[in-house]
Design a protein around this motif. Structure first.
Motif, mmCIF file in Angstrom:
data_model
loop_
_atom_site.group_PDB
_atom_site.id
_atom_site.type_symbol
_atom_site.label_atom_id
_atom_site.label_comp_id
_atom_site.label_asym_id
_atom_site.label_seq_id
_atom_site.Cartn_x
_atom_site.Cartn_y
_atom_site.Cartn_z
ATOM 1 N N ASN A 1 4.832 -3.340 4.095
ATOM 2 C CA ASN A 1 4.703 -2.626 2.823
ATOM 3 C C ASN A 1 3.250 -2.483 2.415
ATOM 4 O O ASN A 1 2.491 -3.455 2.397
ATOM 5 C CB ASN A 1 5.471 -3.364 1.716
ATOM 6 C CG ASN A 1 6.972 -3.232 1.889
ATOM 7 O OD1 ASN A 1 7.451 -2.267 2.489
ATOM 8 N ND2 ASN A 1 7.715 -4.205 1.384
ATOM 9 N N ASN A 2 2.856 -1.246 2.076
ATOM 10 C CA ASN A 2 1.514 -0.948 1.567
ATOM 11 C C ASN A 2 0.401 -1.381 2.520
ATOM 12 O O ASN A 2 -0.684 -1.784 2.084
ATOM 13 C CB ASN A 2 1.302 -1.614 0.198
ATOM 14 C CG ASN A 2 2.285 -1.116 -0.842
ATOM 15 O OD1 ASN A 2 2.568 0.081 -0.905
ATOM 16 N ND2 ASN A 2 2.825 -2.035 -1.627
ATOM 17 N N VAL A 3 0.677 -1.342 3.825
ATOM 18 C CA VAL A 3 -0.324 -1.730 4.823
ATOM 19 C C VAL A 3 -0.531 -0.593 5.813
ATOM 20 O O VAL A 3 0.429 0.014 6.287
ATOM 21 C CB VAL A 3 0.107 -3.009 5.581
ATOM 22 C CG1 VAL A 3 -0.852 -3.297 6.734
ATOM 23 C CG2 VAL A 3 0.148 -4.193 4.624
ATOM 24 N N ARG B 1 -4.628 -4.630 2.679
ATOM 25 C CA ARG B 1 -3.917 -3.357 2.785
ATOM 26 C C ARG B 1 -4.202 -2.646 4.113
ATOM 27 O O ARG B 1 -3.557 -1.647 4.409
ATOM 28 C CB ARG B 1 -4.322 -2.443 1.635
ATOM 29 C CG ARG B 1 -3.971 -2.970 0.251
ATOM 30 C CD ARG B 1 -2.460 -2.967 0.037
ATOM 31 N NE ARG B 1 -2.091 -3.414 -1.291
ATOM 32 C CZ ARG B 1 -1.991 -2.602 -2.342
ATOM 33 N NH1 ARG B 1 -2.256 -1.309 -2.206
ATOM 34 N NH2 ARG B 1 -1.635 -3.080 -3.521
ATOM 35 N N GLU B 2 -5.169 -3.173 4.874
ATOM 36 C CA GLU B 2 -5.483 -2.548 6.164
ATOM 37 C C GLU B 2 -5.593 -3.617 7.242
ATOM 38 O O GLU B 2 -6.199 -4.673 7.028
ATOM 39 C CB GLU B 2 -6.796 -1.757 6.093
ATOM 40 C CG GLU B 2 -7.131 -1.055 7.406
ATOM 41 C CD GLU B 2 -8.366 -0.168 7.317
ATOM 42 O OE1 GLU B 2 -8.642 0.574 8.272
ATOM 43 O OE2 GLU B 2 -9.058 -0.218 6.271
#
Length: 606
Positions: A336-338, A323-324
């Motif tokens: 997405n979602n990063v 996610r990072e």
């Protein structure tokens, strides 16, 4: 087959000789690309070199070395980092010939056993039965410290009994010594509930994940409260627990133990042709994937475009769901979602620095290997560097350098050395006796030599140099310019190499008026220019000494009656100097000039 083995040997030798002398891990691969060995090293180059520098005794190591077809490595900051990373990779790849596993020795981990009342203990065996494992720990005292901390903070059972609800309710167990000395709260006989025990287990898991800040704060508050109530002995006990927590929090790991599921990317360009991208994946505070690869540029792609391509490629290849993503500069890119992070300080900045260290080392190693396989590649790179530094219209494929030599004007000579593609072309070297200048006038001597050389080159239509270098400063550059530009109307760039008071190459001058070009000492370009200056100076000095020696020999023989030019030439060719002629026996002299002249020479020089 033998040719293939020879090529493989040369390839491995090239890798080994270009390894950095830093801590890290190395991986050996076989012909199928399978990792067959992972090792750690304080000094990568020295350790890997030791495998190939001697004949090993028959056994596992000899077999391993015979099957190595390729070598990869990862640079880390400390030896402890190398220990942890090595263990992670051994567990991940399970190399067939890993010497460290021959006695089943690996680094210990802490296990939270999957059972009704879980035990917490150290182990070297990983059993996939639903239990949780934390580690491995390269520093054994740190692991024991956290186990000791857990033991004192949250008393747990250490027995091997099957503490199922049915067995406990049936009264099958009795409390042991651990209960009486307060190391266990007695869950075996129902004195501690399952709910209370599992609350402790959850807190223990947080400690093992590295989240000790809350525990540390609680202990500090307890210590302060006990001290305020004058309970100093109890406060001291809590202080010791607090110190254990702080020591555990501050211990060195490959990365911070609080970082989890993070991708790290960095990029380094190699001129207009290639870009190198390093990828690190962090899980549970440790590197479990590391890869550096190269993009060949087809168009004038920017670093941002190439890094974006690299991120997509690596996340797809390794199926990353992080996610990072840590990157060295902002990107116009959304996933997405990063979250994209460009760290400036702290643990994430250290991670980025480690990635940059790896990509720069990979680039340097690739360049060294390329230059060894194709030596001309190095020359092309340096010629381009000279072209860029001096803003030349074309690459300096042919460089010519001049130097004068005389002692107070006597035996004045000059020399010209020629470098083609930065290699000395000795067949093109030229020596010049100064003909039109009387006395010690270096500027006039330089003018004469440059005029003679390039006037003849024009007449004979010989190739002209792409760059002229004078062994001297601004004055020498100016007199060369007067001849090249004003007299001969040639367009040849002129540079000057100046020396310091200790007669060492100190600076490069270029342009009119001349400007100092900043060159860092120790670089390949600086050493090349130093080599050119040393070569022309050596050539000029050697010519000057030979000329002076011949004159001295001729002077000593001129006073001997009956010794003419032909005889002097014969003696000089045979004995080289007056000293050797003086030391020669009568028989030795007779073989050159005959007995009568030999006797005259010996009598005159004795």
């Amino acid at each position: 087959m033998e040719q293939q083995e020879l090529r493989t040997s040369d390839y491995l030798k090239g890798i080994v000789m270009s390894l950095p002398e830093t801590p890290g891990i190395y991986q050996y691969l076989d012909t199928t690309g399978t990792i067959i060995y992972v090792g750690k090293a304080k000094n990568l180059k020295r350790r890997v070199y030791s495998y190939f520098s001697k004949e090993h005794e028959p056994g596992k190591t000899r077999v391993l070395v015979s099957r190595i077809a390729d070598i990869r490595y990862i640079v880390v900051n400390t030896e402890e980092d190398a220990l942890l990373l090595e263990n992670n990779l051994i567990k991940k790849y399970r190399p067939r010939y890993n010497v460290l596993l021959k006695d089943d020795k690996t680094y210990p981990s802490i296990c939270v056993q999957n059972e009704y009342f879980p035990r917490v203990f150290k182990t070297r065996k990983i059993i996939r039965n639903g239990s949780l494992y934390f580690g491995p720990y390269s520093h054994f005292p740190s692991m024991m410290a956290v186990l000791n901390l857990i033991k004192h903070l949250y008393p747990l059972r250490t027995c091997n009994h099957n503490l199922s609800p049915e067995n406990i309710h049936a009264g099958k167990f009795n409390v042991c010594l651990e209960y009486h000395i307060k190391n266990c709260a007695g869950p075996c006989v129902g004195l501690q509930s399952h709910e209370d025990y599992m609350k402790n287990i959850e807190l223990i898991k947080e400690i093992l994940k590295g989240d000790t800040q809350r525990i540390s704060k609680l202990l500090f508050e307890q210590m302060q409260e006990l001290a305020a109530n004058m309970k100093f002995e109890e406060a001291q006990q809590v202080k010791e627990k607090y110190a254990l927590v702080e020591n555990y929090r501050s211990k060195s790991e490959v990365v911070s133990s609080v970082l989890h599921n993070i991708d790290v990317f960095s990029i380094e360009e190699d001129g207009e042709k290639s870009a190198f991208i390093n990828y690190l994946h962090i899980t549970n505070g440790a590197i479990n994937q590391a890869f550096t690869f190269e993009y060949k540029k087809r168009l004038e792609e920017t670093k941002e475009e190439l890094l974006s391509l690299g991120i997509i490629e690596m996340r797809e290849r390794y199926k990353s769901l992080s996610r990072e993503i840590i990157i060295p500069f902002p990107l116009d890119m959304e996933l997405n979602n990063v979250i994209f992070t460009v760290p400036q300080r702290g643990d994430k900045k250290k991670l980025l620095d480690l990635s940059l260290l790896n990509v720069k080392q990979y680039k340097a190693d690739r360049m060294k290997q390329t230059e060894k396989l194709n030596p001309e590649q190095r020359s092309i790179r340096l010629m381009k560097e000279i072209q860029q530094e001096l803003h030349l219209e074309r690459m300096p494929l042919q460089i010519e350098c001049f130097d004068n030599s005389n002692i107070q004007g006597s035996d004045a000579v000059a020399a010209c050395v020629v470098f083609k593609k930065l290699k000395p072309s000795k067949k093109d070297y030229r020596k010049y006796n100064i003909k039109t200048v009387e006395g010690p006038d270096d500027y006039a001597s330089m003018k004469e030599v440059v005029r003679r050389r390039y006037k003849r080159a024009i007449e004979e239509e010989s190739p002209l140099p792409d760059l002229i270098i004078t062994d001297g400063g601004k004055g020498q550059m100016e007199v060369v310019r007067q001849v090249i530009v004003n007299e001969l109307n040639l367009n040849i760039p002129i540079a000057g190499l100046a020396k310091d008071r200790k007669h060492r190459t100190s600076e490069l001058l270029y342009g009119f008026p001349p400007q100092t070009i900043g060159l860092k000492q120790g670089t390949l370009l600086f050493r090349l220019l130093e080599q050119i200056q040393d070569e022309v100076h050596r050539f000029a000095i050697t010519f000057h000494r030979d000329k002076r020696s011949k004159r001295q020999v001729a002077s000593a023989l001129d006073s001997i009656e009956g010794i003419g030019e032909k005889t002097k030439a014969q003696l000089l060719q045979k004995f080289k100097s007056v000293k050797r002629i003086r030391e020669a026996t009568l028989e030795e002299l007779s073989t050159v000039v005959g007995p009568a002249k030999a006797k005259k020479i010996q009598d005159s020089l004795s």
